[in-house]
Design an enzyme around this catalytic site. Structure first.
Site, PDB file in Angstrom:
ATOM      1  N   ASP A 187       0.814  -1.213   0.000  1.00 36.99           N
ATOM      2  CA  ASP A 187       0.000   0.000   0.000  1.00 36.99           C
ATOM      3  C   ASP A 187       0.854   1.273   0.000  1.00 36.99           C
ATOM      4  OD1 ASP A 187       0.912  -0.544   2.583  1.00 36.99           O
ATOM      5  OD2 ASP A 187      -1.076  -0.893   3.414  1.00 36.99           O
ATOM      6  N   HIS A 233      -7.326  -5.237  10.083  1.00 36.99           N
ATOM      7  CA  HIS A 233      -7.027  -4.913   8.682  1.00 36.99           C
ATOM      8  C   HIS A 233      -5.692  -5.510   8.253  1.00 36.99           C
ATOM      9  CE1 HIS A 233      -4.993  -0.751   9.647  1.00 36.99           C
ATOM     10  NE2 HIS A 233      -4.073  -1.691   9.566  1.00 36.99           N
ATOM     11  N   ASN A 255      -7.754  -3.500  14.175  1.00 41.43           N
ATOM     12  CA  ASN A 255      -9.128  -3.833  13.788  1.00 41.43           C
ATOM     13  C   ASN A 255      -9.160  -5.005  12.806  1.00 41.43           C
ATOM     14  OD1 ASN A 255      -8.199  -2.733  11.421  1.00 41.43           O
ATOM     15  ND2 ASN A 255      -9.632  -1.010  11.350  1.00 41.43           N
ATOM     16  N   GLU A 308     -10.004  -2.294   5.215  1.00 40.46           N
ATOM     17  CA  GLU A 308     -10.654  -2.006   6.489  1.00 40.46           C
ATOM     18  C   GLU A 308     -11.906  -2.877   6.670  1.00 40.46           C
ATOM     19  OE1 GLU A 308      -9.174  -0.265   8.561  1.00 40.46           O
ATOM     20  OE2 GLU A 308      -7.903   1.176   7.528  1.00 40.46           O
TER      21      GLU A 308
HETATM   22  C1  F6R Z   1       1.392  -1.674   6.287  1.00 39.09           C
HETATM   23  C2  F6R Z   1       0.028  -2.141   6.351  1.00 39.09           C
HETATM   24  C3  F6R Z   1      -0.766  -2.241   7.617  1.00 39.09           C
HETATM   25  C4  F6R Z   1       0.033  -2.654   8.834  1.00 39.09           C
HETATM   26  C5  F6R Z   1      -0.862  -2.736  10.073  1.00 39.09           C
HETATM   27  C6  F6R Z   1      -0.077  -3.066  11.335  1.00 39.09           C
HETATM   28  O1  F6R Z   1       1.886  -1.703   4.965  1.00 39.09           O
HETATM   29  O2  F6R Z   1      -0.462  -2.438   5.337  1.00 39.09           O
HETATM   30  O3  F6R Z   1      -1.813  -3.151   7.403  1.00 39.09           O
HETATM   31  O4  F6R Z   1       0.646  -3.884   8.606  1.00 39.09           O
HETATM   32  O5  F6R Z   1      -1.514  -1.518  10.261  1.00 39.09           O
HETATM   33  O6  F6R Z   1       0.776  -1.998  11.619  1.00 39.09           O
HETATM   34  P1  F6R Z   1       1.850  -2.039  12.797  1.00 39.09           P
HETATM   35  O7  F6R Z   1       2.857  -3.069  12.395  1.00 39.09           O
HETATM   36  O8  F6R Z   1       2.432  -0.666  12.839  1.00 39.09           O
HETATM   37  O9  F6R Z   1       1.096  -2.431  14.030  1.00 39.09           O
END
Ligand code: F6R
Length: 242
Positions: free
Chosen positions: A67, A138, A136, A143
């Site tokens: 992303d 994701h 959540n 989402e």
């Molecule tokens: C990052 C991404 C997100 C993260 C997720 C967890 O490219 O796509 O889905 O993997 O938000 O983030 P952290 O590791 O910061 O808890």
């Protein structure tokens, strides 16, 4: 699904880096799907370390990231391109022409997303996709409620994701409100998936996502349907799982 229990964050990072290294050694011209966020930072640091010791060669590797924020340029220190360059690309012998992220500077969402789908198809699909897990549920920026059929698309970020991201920006106003992300369909097409999770604050979502019902309300729950998923998580993240 394979679950690898790690002692702590460093152990999780080493074990995840081992799996990525094995992929690169077995197939030097592999396509890695990469993630940003705080969880994989230690994994990238370990890969860099092994590269510096001469144990890893990235010269033939291609990468496609999950992303990118819409509206951020590559030199913005909060863009995911900047993150990848900072944590991995600039520290190993990867060919930058073989590193891909959605183009955050493309204002036409349809074009940005179809271009990215084409890139993923042109490189032959993802051999190993690394994922972090949002509070959540994701994965990428998919989402809760998003259709599992989606390929790369533009998302309006939820309030909770924007709040979680706020720590990286000067103020809430600076937090991007949209992002381009691989969809669940794209992610599920990866041959192998590696999920890294750390910390007690992720324990309940780990339980829900991997041991609860498969539902778009918890996007990561779809991973239960993939035939080659490895979850590398530390004790704290697995504390609610027997
Ligand atoms: C990052 C991404 C997100 C993260 C997720 C967890 O490219 O796509 O889905 O993997 O938000 O983030 P952290 O590791 O910061 O808890």
């Amino acid at each position: 699904m394979k679950i690898i229990r790690a002692k702590d964050y460093n152990d999780m990072s080493r074990k995840a880096a081992n799996i990525i290294s094995a992929q690169i050694i077995m197939k030097p011209n592999c396509v890695l799907g990469l993630a940003t966020g705080s969880t994989p930072i230690g994994t990238y640091a370990q890969l860099v370390d092994w590269y510096k010791k001469g144990d890893l060669d990235f010269s033939e590797v291609t990468t496609v990231n999950l992303d990118e924020y819409k509206g951020l340029t590559r030199d913005n220190d909060q863009s995911y391109y900047y993150f990848m360059n900072d944590n991995l690309f600039s520290k190993v012998n990867i060919d930058l022409n073989k590193t891909f992220l959605p183009d955050g500077t493309e204002p036409d969402s349809n074009k940005a997303c179809s271009d990215y789908n084409k890139i993923i198809a042109d490189v032959g699909g993802v051999d190993l996709q690394l994922l972090g897990l949002g509070h959540n549920g994701h994965i990428g920026f998919n989402e809760p409620g998003m259709a599992f059929e989606a390929e790369t698309h533009c998302v309006d970020l939820t309030e909770s994701t924007m709040k979680a991201n706020q720590r990286f920006f000067a103020s809430m106003d600076d937090v991007p409100k949209q992002a381009y992300t691989m969809g669940i369909k794209t992610i599920m097409q990866a041959k192998k998936i590696l999920v890294v999770v750390s910390g007690e604050d992720k324990a309940s979502i780990v339980k829900e996502a991997f041991f609860g019902p498969i539902t778009p309300k918890v996007q990561a729950s779809v991973l239960q349907l993939h035939n080659d998923v490895t979850l590398v998580a530390d004790e704290a993240a697995l504390s609610l799982v027997k």
